[in-house]
Motif scaffolding. Structure first.
Motif, short mmCIF file in Angstrom:
data_model
loop_
_atom_site.label_atom_id
_atom_site.label_comp_id
_atom_site.label_asym_id
_atom_site.label_seq_id
_atom_site.Cartn_x
_atom_site.Cartn_y
_atom_site.Cartn_z
N PHE A 349 -21.30 7.78 19.97
CA PHE A 349 -22.22 8.88 20.25
C PHE A 349 -21.94 10.05 19.32
O PHE A 349 -22.85 10.61 18.72
CB PHE A 349 -22.08 9.33 21.71
N ARG A 350 -20.69 10.42 19.16
CA ARG A 350 -20.31 11.61 18.40
C ARG A 350 -20.36 11.37 16.89
O ARG A 350 -20.83 12.22 16.13
CB ARG A 350 -18.90 12.05 18.82
N ASP A 351 -19.87 10.22 16.43
CA ASP A 351 -19.70 9.96 15.00
C ASP A 351 -20.24 8.59 14.61
O ASP A 351 -19.50 7.74 14.11
CB ASP A 351 -18.21 10.03 14.62
N PRO A 352 -21.54 8.32 14.81
CA PRO A 352 -22.03 6.97 14.53
C PRO A 352 -21.87 6.54 13.07
O PRO A 352 -21.79 5.35 12.78
CB PRO A 352 -23.51 7.04 14.93
N TRP A 353 -21.78 7.49 12.15
CA TRP A 353 -21.66 7.13 10.74
C TRP A 353 -20.35 6.42 10.43
O TRP A 353 -20.26 5.66 9.46
CB TRP A 353 -21.83 8.36 9.85
N LEU A 354 -19.32 6.65 11.25
CA LEU A 354 -18.01 6.06 10.94
C LEU A 354 -18.00 4.55 11.05
O LEU A 354 -17.10 3.90 10.52
CB LEU A 354 -16.93 6.65 11.86
N ASP A 355 -18.99 3.97 11.74
CA ASP A 355 -19.10 2.52 11.67
C ASP A 355 -20.38 2.08 10.94
O ASP A 355 -20.35 1.20 10.09
CB ASP A 355 -18.98 1.86 13.04
N GLU A 356 -21.52 2.71 11.23
CA GLU A 356 -22.77 2.23 10.63
C GLU A 356 -22.87 2.53 9.12
O GLU A 356 -23.32 1.69 8.35
CB GLU A 356 -23.97 2.80 11.37
N ALA A 357 -22.48 3.71 8.71
CA ALA A 357 -22.54 4.01 7.28
C ALA A 357 -21.54 3.14 6.51
O ALA A 357 -21.85 2.63 5.42
CB ALA A 357 -22.25 5.49 7.03
N PHE A 358 -20.35 2.94 7.09
CA PHE A 358 -19.36 2.12 6.42
C PHE A 358 -19.79 0.66 6.35
O PHE A 358 -19.59 -0.02 5.33
CB PHE A 358 -18.01 2.26 7.12
N ALA A 359 -20.39 0.13 7.43
CA ALA A 359 -20.85 -1.26 7.40
C ALA A 359 -22.01 -1.43 6.42
O ALA A 359 -22.11 -2.46 5.73
CB ALA A 359 -21.26 -1.71 8.79
N SER A 360 -22.89 -0.43 6.34
CA SER A 360 -23.99 -0.50 5.38
C SER A 360 -23.47 -0.39 3.95
O SER A 360 -23.93 -1.12 3.05
CB SER A 360 -25.01 0.61 5.66
N TYR A 361 -22.52 0.51 3.72
CA TYR A 361 -21.87 0.59 2.41
C TYR A 361 -21.20 -0.73 2.03
O TYR A 361 -21.25 -1.18 0.88
CB TYR A 361 -20.84 1.73 2.44
N ALA A 362 -20.60 -1.40 3.02
CA ALA A 362 -19.88 -2.63 2.75
C ALA A 362 -20.79 -3.75 2.28
O ALA A 362 -20.33 -4.72 1.66
CB ALA A 362 -19.12 -3.07 4.01
N GLU A 363 -22.09 -3.65 2.54
CA GLU A 363 -23.03 -4.66 2.03
C GLU A 363 -22.97 -4.75 0.51
O GLU A 363 -23.32 -5.79 -0.07
CB GLU A 363 -24.46 -4.31 2.47
N SER A 364 -22.48 -3.71 -0.15
CA SER A 364 -22.44 -3.68 -1.62
C SER A 364 -21.40 -4.64 -2.18
O SER A 364 -21.34 -4.82 -3.41
CB SER A 364 -22.16 -2.26 -2.11
N VAL A 365 -20.58 -5.28 -1.34
CA VAL A 365 -19.65 -6.27 -1.88
C VAL A 365 -20.40 -7.45 -2.49
O VAL A 365 -19.85 -8.21 -3.30
CB VAL A 365 -18.65 -6.78 -0.81
N THR A 366 -21.67 -7.63 -2.13
CA THR A 366 -22.47 -8.71 -2.71
C THR A 366 -23.20 -8.26 -3.97
O THR A 366 -23.87 -9.06 -4.61
CB THR A 366 -23.51 -9.21 -1.69
N GLY A 367 -23.08 -6.98 -4.33
CA GLY A 367 -23.74 -6.45 -5.52
C GLY A 367 -24.23 -5.04 -5.28
O GLY A 367 -24.79 -4.74 -4.21
#
Length: 469
Positions: A349-367
């Motif tokens: 609730f307080r800091d949703p970016w700490l998981d969603e932004a990081f997981a979305s950023y992690a998609e870049s491991v494929t390019g």
């Protein structure tokens, strides 16, 4: 938990977008690199030995729509408290719209004085269930409480709970202990957005599922072989020593299994779906290897991936993913959540970016995505670090947290240098493993990378108070 419909995952990249205790955890492949900030541990942190112990016993009725169960929780708070607060995730507005509902039917425990629901902006009977204790617990003092419950599963659709032909699934399907160590009970309200609002500690969790014998169960944890059929039913059990929450899928799955970097991957597909469980296992294993190369060793000893009907997304839980999409970017996103929220937790609730932004950023491991797209997302309105209450609708939440958040992390990596940035994030992962992190923890991890801090502050991910002193 974190849901990534294809439209969300596509924002940045595609369309633009068993273990028996801590000693059994996969160890980091090497000591965490030294960033020079003095905050990098020599090895990944171990979970709190005084973490809660949770026993979940589920029974799926023959109608495949009703789950009854008992949850037993042994809890030792690190702050004084006179109550236990549980979050009833199925009573949120998005889940109840599909006909799901969780009710508590009984509470037992030597210290229990009373209990009742609190609304927390959820549907009836309420979003929180509060157990009042006869005497206040001191920090370090333990209690045990058992809750009986009934879970009603609605129809198919993109949700953490549901049913479809030949399959039923439920995640967050039992009362969820809402304790944040060092802070206290999380009573945050539910929101009418396609996002999460829970915060829970890792717990030593045992699960049993009594289900019709024709079904195969895939769930959180290291699973044992099921019992022999008796009366048309079998019981499946698993154990996950560090689960914030759990998921279960029971269906006529055709399964495949592989091992990647010491992690046992089990996948399941439904008959007639035209899908290949072995191909899914290989894709999952590849995602594990790509993500581990950037963020360090995979956090769990096992990973199960039941492939549900294609509702257009995915929902991850500790050591388990409910996959409901053909898009392989969604799979990478959900596997990344094993590091971000599964291991390094946050207040959703307080800091949703700490998981969603990081997981979305992690998609870049494929390019890496096109630089022009990253720049465009970074220039969009909205603070990456807003709470779930700060976004007026799904589009602005998704754009700011998933899209702009991932773009900010990609840009921070480019500005600081990929090698130094990756090393700092591995230190962050190892230092904050099995805890509930805050933006200030990210600031600490990036203390020696001022260019990265500047990007994240400008994007509204970090406030001035989150920066290292």
């Amino acid at each position: 938990m974190r849901r990534a419909p294809v439209v969300l995952a596509a924002l940045l990249l595609t369309a633009g977008c068993g273990a028996t205790g801590p000693e059994a955890f996969p160890a980091p492949t090497s000591a965490a690199p030294d960033t020079g900030a003095g905050s990098c541990p020599g090895e990944r942190a171990a979970p709190d030995p005084d973490r809660p112990a949770v026993d979940l016993a589920f029974r799926l009725d023959d109608d495949l729509r009703t789950v009854t169960g008992t949850e037993t929780v042994a809890f030792t708070p690190d702050l004084p408290t006179g109550e236990l607060v549980f979050r009833l995730v199925p009573n949120g507005p998005d889940a109840t719209a599909l006909g799901n509902q969780l009710t508590v039917t009984g509470v037992r425990g030597a210290d229990v004085a009373g209990s009742g629901y609190e609304s927390a902006a959820a549907a009836a009977p309420g979003g929180l269930y509060v157990v009042t204790l006869a005497d206040r617990l001191a920090a370090g003092e333990s209690t045990e409480v058992a809750l009986d419950f009934t879970l009603r599963l609605g129809g198919g659709g993109f949700e953490r709970l549901g049913t479809a032909a030949g399959v039923s699934w439920w995640a967050s399907g039992a009362p969820l202990l809402a304790w944040e160590p060092g802070v206290g009970w999380a009573r945050d309200p539910f929101v009418a957005l396609l996002g999460e609002t829970a915060s829970s500690p890792v717990s030593d969790t045992t699960i049993s599922v009594d289900a019709p014998a024709a079904l195969t169960v895939l769930m959180t944890g290291d699973q044992d072989e099921p019992t022999r059929e008796r009366g048309g039913r079998r019981t499946w059990t698993s154990h996950e020593p560090v689960a914030r929450d759990v998921s279960v899928a029971a269906g006529s799955f055709v399964t495949a299994e592989t091992e990647v970097a010491g992690v046992r991957v089990t996948t399941g597909v439904l008959p007639g779906s035209g899908r290949d469980p072995a191909r899914l296992a290989r894709a999952t294993g590849q995602a594990i290897e790509q993500l581990a190369a950037r963020f360090g060793a995979f956090p769990y000893a096992t990973l199960t991936v039941p492939w549900l009907p294609d509702f257009g997304g995915g929902i991850e839980y500790p050591s388990s993913i409910l996959l409901a999409s053909e898009d392989e970017t969604v799979l990478v996103h959900e596997v990344a959540h094993m590091w971000f929220y599964g291991m390094v937790g946050d207040s959703q609730f307080r800091d949703p970016w700490l998981d969603e932004a990081f997981a979305s950023y992690a998609e870049s491991v494929t390019g890496d995505p096109p630089p022009a797209r990253v720049s465009r997302l970074l220039a969009t309105d909205g603070d990456v670090g807003g709470s779930m209450a700060s976004f007026p609708d799904d589009r602005r939440y998704v754009t700011a947290v998933y899209g702009k958040g991932a773009a900010a992390l990609l840009t921070a990596r480019q500005q600081a240098g990929a090698e130094a940035f990756d090393a700092a994030l591995r230190c962050y992962v190892d230092a904050r493993a099995w805890t509930i992190a805050t933006p200030a923890d990210v600031g600490t991890a990036l203390a020696d990378l001022p260019a990265a801090l500047a990007v994240l502050q400008q994007a509204g991910a970090l406030d001035p108070e989150d920066l290292p002193r």
